[in-house]
Design a protein around this motif. Structure first.
Motif, mmCIF file in Angstrom:
data_model
loop_
_atom_site.group_PDB
_atom_site.id
_atom_site.type_symbol
_atom_site.label_atom_id
_atom_site.label_comp_id
_atom_site.label_asym_id
_atom_site.label_seq_id
_atom_site.Cartn_x
_atom_site.Cartn_y
_atom_site.Cartn_z
ATOM 1 N N THR A 101 83.040 42.619 28.533
ATOM 2 C CA THR A 101 81.985 42.074 29.387
ATOM 3 C C THR A 101 81.190 43.206 30.032
ATOM 4 O O THR A 101 81.771 44.232 30.411
ATOM 5 C CB THR A 101 82.574 41.178 30.497
ATOM 6 O OG1 THR A 101 83.310 40.109 29.908
ATOM 7 C CG2 THR A 101 81.484 40.601 31.385
ATOM 8 N N TYR A 102 79.893 43.005 30.145
ATOM 9 C CA TYR A 102 79.024 43.956 30.852
ATOM 10 C C TYR A 102 78.199 43.195 31.869
ATOM 11 O O TYR A 102 77.652 42.127 31.578
ATOM 12 C CB TYR A 102 78.104 44.688 29.879
ATOM 13 C CG TYR A 102 77.080 45.561 30.587
ATOM 14 C CD1 TYR A 102 77.456 46.783 31.153
ATOM 15 C CD2 TYR A 102 75.756 45.150 30.715
ATOM 16 C CE1 TYR A 102 76.533 47.577 31.819
ATOM 17 C CE2 TYR A 102 74.826 45.934 31.373
ATOM 18 C CZ TYR A 102 75.225 47.151 31.930
ATOM 19 O OH TYR A 102 74.316 47.927 32.595
ATOM 20 N N ARG A 103 78.100 43.761 33.091
ATOM 21 C CA ARG A 103 77.286 43.188 34.164
ATOM 22 C C ARG A 103 76.324 44.267 34.645
ATOM 23 O O ARG A 103 76.751 45.337 35.077
ATOM 24 C CB ARG A 103 78.170 42.696 35.308
ATOM 25 C CG ARG A 103 79.248 41.702 34.875
ATOM 26 C CD ARG A 103 80.167 41.298 36.023
ATOM 27 N NE ARG A 103 81.212 40.392 35.557
ATOM 28 C CZ ARG A 103 82.451 40.773 35.243
ATOM 29 N NH1 ARG A 103 82.794 42.062 35.357
ATOM 30 N NH2 ARG A 103 83.331 39.898 34.820
ATOM 31 N N TYR B 167 81.667 46.855 33.896
ATOM 32 C CA TYR B 167 82.138 46.455 32.583
ATOM 33 C C TYR B 167 83.637 46.214 32.637
ATOM 34 O O TYR B 167 84.358 46.752 33.483
ATOM 35 C CB TYR B 167 81.793 47.494 31.514
ATOM 36 C CG TYR B 167 82.223 48.906 31.821
ATOM 37 C CD1 TYR B 167 83.462 49.393 31.404
ATOM 38 C CD2 TYR B 167 81.368 49.772 32.508
ATOM 39 C CE1 TYR B 167 83.844 50.699 31.679
ATOM 40 C CE2 TYR B 167 81.748 51.077 32.790
ATOM 41 C CZ TYR B 167 82.986 51.532 32.364
ATOM 42 O OH TYR B 167 83.367 52.825 32.639
ATOM 43 N N SER B 168 84.096 45.365 31.746
ATOM 44 C CA SER B 168 85.505 44.999 31.739
ATOM 45 C C SER B 168 85.943 44.679 30.328
ATOM 46 O O SER B 168 85.124 44.383 29.448
ATOM 47 C CB SER B 168 85.754 43.802 32.660
ATOM 48 O OG SER B 168 85.071 42.647 32.190
ATOM 49 N N ALA B 169 87.245 44.736 30.112
ATOM 50 C CA ALA B 169 87.849 44.382 28.835
ATOM 51 C C ALA B 169 89.161 43.681 29.113
ATOM 52 O O ALA B 169 89.854 43.996 30.088
ATOM 53 C CB ALA B 169 88.086 45.618 27.972
ATOM 54 N N VAL C 57 79.834 34.532 21.934
ATOM 55 C CA VAL C 57 78.962 35.346 22.775
ATOM 56 C C VAL C 57 78.570 34.518 23.991
ATOM 57 O O VAL C 57 78.076 33.402 23.852
ATOM 58 C CB VAL C 57 77.701 35.796 22.016
ATOM 59 C CG1 VAL C 57 76.782 36.577 22.949
ATOM 60 C CG2 VAL C 57 78.068 36.644 20.811
ATOM 61 N N ASP C 58 78.818 35.067 25.182
ATOM 62 C CA ASP C 58 78.399 34.450 26.438
ATOM 63 C C ASP C 58 77.345 35.352 27.080
ATOM 64 O O ASP C 58 77.498 36.581 27.090
ATOM 65 C CB ASP C 58 79.572 34.312 27.400
ATOM 66 C CG ASP C 58 80.607 33.323 26.923
ATOM 67 O OD1 ASP C 58 80.397 32.113 27.105
ATOM 68 O OD2 ASP C 58 81.639 33.758 26.371
ATOM 69 N N ALA C 59 76.311 34.748 27.620
ATOM 70 C CA ALA C 59 75.272 35.518 28.295
ATOM 71 C C ALA C 59 74.742 34.714 29.475
ATOM 72 O O ALA C 59 74.741 33.473 29.455
ATOM 73 C CB ALA C 59 74.139 35.871 27.338
ATOM 74 N N VAL D 88 76.688 39.814 29.971
ATOM 75 C CA VAL D 88 76.948 39.447 28.587
ATOM 76 C C VAL D 88 78.410 39.719 28.270
ATOM 77 O O VAL D 88 79.006 40.674 28.778
ATOM 78 C CB VAL D 88 76.028 40.217 27.612
ATOM 79 C CG1 VAL D 88 76.281 41.717 27.682
ATOM 80 C CG2 VAL D 88 76.180 39.701 26.189
ATOM 81 N N SER D 89 78.978 38.859 27.459
ATOM 82 C CA SER D 89 80.381 38.991 27.089
ATOM 83 C C SER D 89 80.544 38.636 25.617
ATOM 84 O O SER D 89 79.926 37.681 25.115
ATOM 85 C CB SER D 89 81.251 38.063 27.944
ATOM 86 O OG SER D 89 82.602 38.113 27.535
#
Length: 735
Positions: free
Chosen positions: A197-199, A205-207, A687-689, A729-730
């Motif tokens: 994920t990126y914000r 960002y995360s994983a 994909v999530d956005a 986005v993820s």
């Protein structure tokens, strides 16, 4: 590879299965399992709940104890947007009736239900009440679970069955990790998921990921997550909001074994938070390490069902000032350390007395041991030369028992009656200031001598009662209401924070208001008498095309733990001491949904809405109670077309005019935020956005307190700004 599960809810049992082949797994495992014909008994395991459920309107809510009408769980669309926008598990409950949250740390928001905050809410993670090990409550219960690991999330705002927790007033929040998965006999299951994920706001960002290996008897799962972000920017021209960065690691291993209708699982885990900024505190978290073991057994017998849990957790916690507040120096800042150990058990037995009568019996014990000490700061005349012992080997032990009887008198009328007793035993050792001599430590030295001369052991004997009735008047209208007497004993800091100096008292407090707090050994337990009713209009058919719930409530609280002003600091803030007053809260929650369209061509479109209003008043000072959320709500439109899911959401909050003047609570203007999100699934990939705060509106958080981390940059103290526009986005995949 397929797993068959037996899911019992009240008297009903349904067989469900989840396809675990790579092409059949739903994204991130968040979607509900599908119904299936019963499998042979030899390949069955009895589990409680299988997934993050849909809204309560969509459930077969036949049990007052397990599914009161005041209970709610976030739907799949809300879940996805919450995980996309925030790494905090409390965000899973956003837009739920009666819920709000506050906190200066982005991983550690504190929950509020119907105006009752933090310790007044029974927050349960995997069956455990995790007590904060920090004078600023920087490490609350929900901060110890990664949102990606959460399988079920339920909030009960209002009347709470005694089986859902004691030692609380406002309601219950219950979060559970997923139970182990198993393969059918003779098969081997290997499954998992990964997510990134990126914000954009804060450059976060995360994983996260998990992998499971199992056969029909044994299961082994590993979960891990990583989250990092810099300071976020406020909306409009508010600029950077300092002390809002964070870094977090989570690891957990779950081993499970089942045979017939018996399940045993043990989870070993560790969390490490190397740093987390707290914008509304003078301090930041410079390390928080938690190691835990949590075991659970579920079994079905001829006489009923049994659930047994046991846990142990150690938390080592450190605070100081990060760079935003001028720390990172041997002669600046203020090191503060905590070492906490938690241990306990819980037993729950569900016994059918007759076809329409059920008895629940339960017992639990929770131990919290806490040592809170502040090492001396080299070269400081105030913070030295000795160690400041704030809580010296304190303990808070709670032993609780309950009995709860549910009866279905007719197909339309049912009742619930429960009694609970909680025995809370507290004590702490002798304390000491930085120095016993010198003008700068005189107030603390005198307070320490007086504290050490007192008898500090206290025992609170509390009783809870819940009486509820549900009447299904027609196929489209259900009425549920009743009365609850709930009680809560003080926490360790409310009783034993003894420092009277301006600096030492300012380090105590989880309110984000910049004031200083002093404990009170003679505090009594809070007792809330609550009356509430829930009116539920719904579609009489199984299509569930529409629904509306309205829940007014009123609580009168004896011995509400509030504050009295002792003095005023040079910066205009106050030194306050905890004391018992009588208080009242009242309000109304409403939620609803309506299907706008449902066609093969255009998919399904649904409108949802939530509205919350609460007021609180101290009956002694006639001030407003602290952390009362102003009128707020959410309206949203969801659409599902094949593999596409979309959501448009607007949050609105009225200006906060009712405040606690004793704490100089800031007033905040009203605002409205527009959010947009969607997801698309193709085979194993999703994909999530989304865009939060599309128009980059400037606003202040009504419960956020003061932005103390910004003071040295802007030259004055302001309310804590909310986050500006963020593009999120993820990408996730299952196998």
């Amino acid at each position: 590879m397929v797993i068959f599960l037996n899911h019992r809810r009240g008297a009903a049992s349904v067989w469900v299965f989840a396809a675990l082949c790579a092409t059949a797994i739903t994204p991130l495992g968040w979607h509900a399992a599908h119904a299936q014909t019963a499998a042979p008994q030899s390949s069955v395991v009895t589990l409680p709940r299988l997934d993050i459920s849909t809204n309560a309107e969509e459930e077969d809510a036949t049990s007052l104890s397990d599914a009161p009408l005041s209970a709610s769980s976030p739907d799949a669309s809300t879940q996805r947007m919450s995980r996309l926008s925030s790494p905090d598990a409390s965000a899973l409950f956003r837009n739920q009736p009666g819920f709000s949250s506050y906190g200066g740390g982005r991983l550690a928001n504190l929950p509020v239900l119907n105006g009752m905050a933090d310790d007044r809410v029974a927050t349960i993670v995997d069956g455990v009440r995790i007590a904060p090990a920090c004078p600023n409550h920087m490490n609350p219960a929900l901060s110890y679970v990664d949102p990606d690991s959460v399988q079920t999330a339920t909030s009960i705002a209002g009347l709470t069955p005694v089986s859902s927790g004691g030692d609380s007033l406002g309601g219950t929040i219950d979060v559970e990790r997923a139970d182990p998965r198993f393969a059918r006999k003779g098969k081997i299951l290997v499954t998992g998921r990964v997510r990134g994920t990126y914000r954009s706001n804060g450059g976060g960002y995360s994983a996260a990921g998990s992998v499971t290996v199992a056969n029909d008897l044994f299961s082994l799962r590993y979960n891990a997550s990583y989250d990092q972000s810099g300071n976020y920017r406020g909306g409009g021209g508010m600029g950077v909001v300092h002390s809002t960065s964070y870094l977090s690691y989570n690891h957990a291993v779950t081993a499970g074994m089942h045979k017939d209708n018996h399940l045993l699982s043990v989870t070993f885990g560790q969390q490490n938070v190397p740093h987390e900024g707290f914008a509304n505190q003078f301090m930041d978290m410079t390390n928080n390490r938690s190691t835990f073991v949590n075991g659970k057994y579920n079994g079905s017998f001829d006489w009923g069902e049994l659930e047994a849990r046991g846990y142990w957790q150690r938390i080592t916690h450190a605070m100081d000032m990060l760079g935003d507040k001028g720390g990172h120096s041997a002669t600046t800042g203020m090191p503060m350390n905590n070492d906490s150990r938690l241990a306990g058990y819980s037993l729950k037995a569900t016994i059918p007395l007759a076809p329409n009568h059920t008895l629940k019996l339960g017992s639990s014990f929770d131990h919290q041991g806490l040592k809170d000490w502040w090492p001396p700061l080299m070269g400081s005349m105030m913070m030295g030369p000795n160690t400041y012992n704030n809580i010296n080997n304190g303990h808070r032990d709670r032993l609780g028992h309950y009995a709860e009887w549910e009866a279905h008198w007719t197909s339309r009328v049912s009742t619930l009656l429960g009694f609970r007793n909680d025995l809370v035993m507290m004590n702490t050792g002798d304390v000491s200031p930085y120095s016993w001599t010198g003008m700068m430590n005189m107030a603390d030295a005198m307070a320490a001598r007086a504290f050490n001369a007192r008898r500090r052991g206290r025992t609170d004997v509390n009783f809870d009662v819940t009486a509820m009735t549900r009447w299904q008047a027609t196929d489209s209208f259900t009425l549920e209401g009743g009365y609850a007497r709930k009680s809560r004993a003080p926490n360790l800091y409310e009783r034993y924070a003894w420092g009277m100096g301006s600096m030492s008292s300012s380090m105590i407090g989880w309110f984000g208001d910049g004031n200083g707090y002093v404990g009170n050994v003679d505090l009594k337990s809070e007792v809330a008498n609550t009356a509430s009713v829930t009116l539920d209009w719904h579609d009489p058919t199984t299509a569930n095309k529409w629904g509306l719930k309205v829940q007014p409530y009123y609580s009168y609280v004896h011995n509400y733990i509030n504050v009295v002003q002792l003095s005023t600091f040079t910066n205009g803030r106050h030194k306050l001491q905890f004391t018992n007053h009588n208080a009242q809260t009242y309000g109304i929650n409403a939620s609803g949904h309506y299907t706008l369209w449902d066609t093969p061509k255009f998919g399904k479109g649904e409108f949802t809405g939530v509205l919350n209003w609460v007021r609180g008043q101290d009956n002694v000072t006639h001030s407003g109670l602290y952390h009362m959320m102003p009128l707020n709500g959410t309206i949203a439109v969801h659409e599902t077309v094949g593999p596409w899911k979309g959501r448009v959401e607007m949050n609105f909050v009225k200006a906060k005019d009712s405040v606690d003047y004793l704490r100089t609570e800031p007033r905040t203007p009203g605002y409205a935020l527009l959010n947009l999100g969607g997801s698309y699934t193709w085979k194993m990939v999703t994909v999530d956005a989304g865009i939060d705060n599309i128009f980059n509106q400037p606003y202040y958080l009504p419960l956020g307190g003061l932005s103390l981390g910004d003071t040295r940059y802007i030259g004055y103290t302001r309310a804590l700004p909310g986050m500006g526009r963020s593009f999120n986005v993820s990408l996730s995949a299952t196998f």
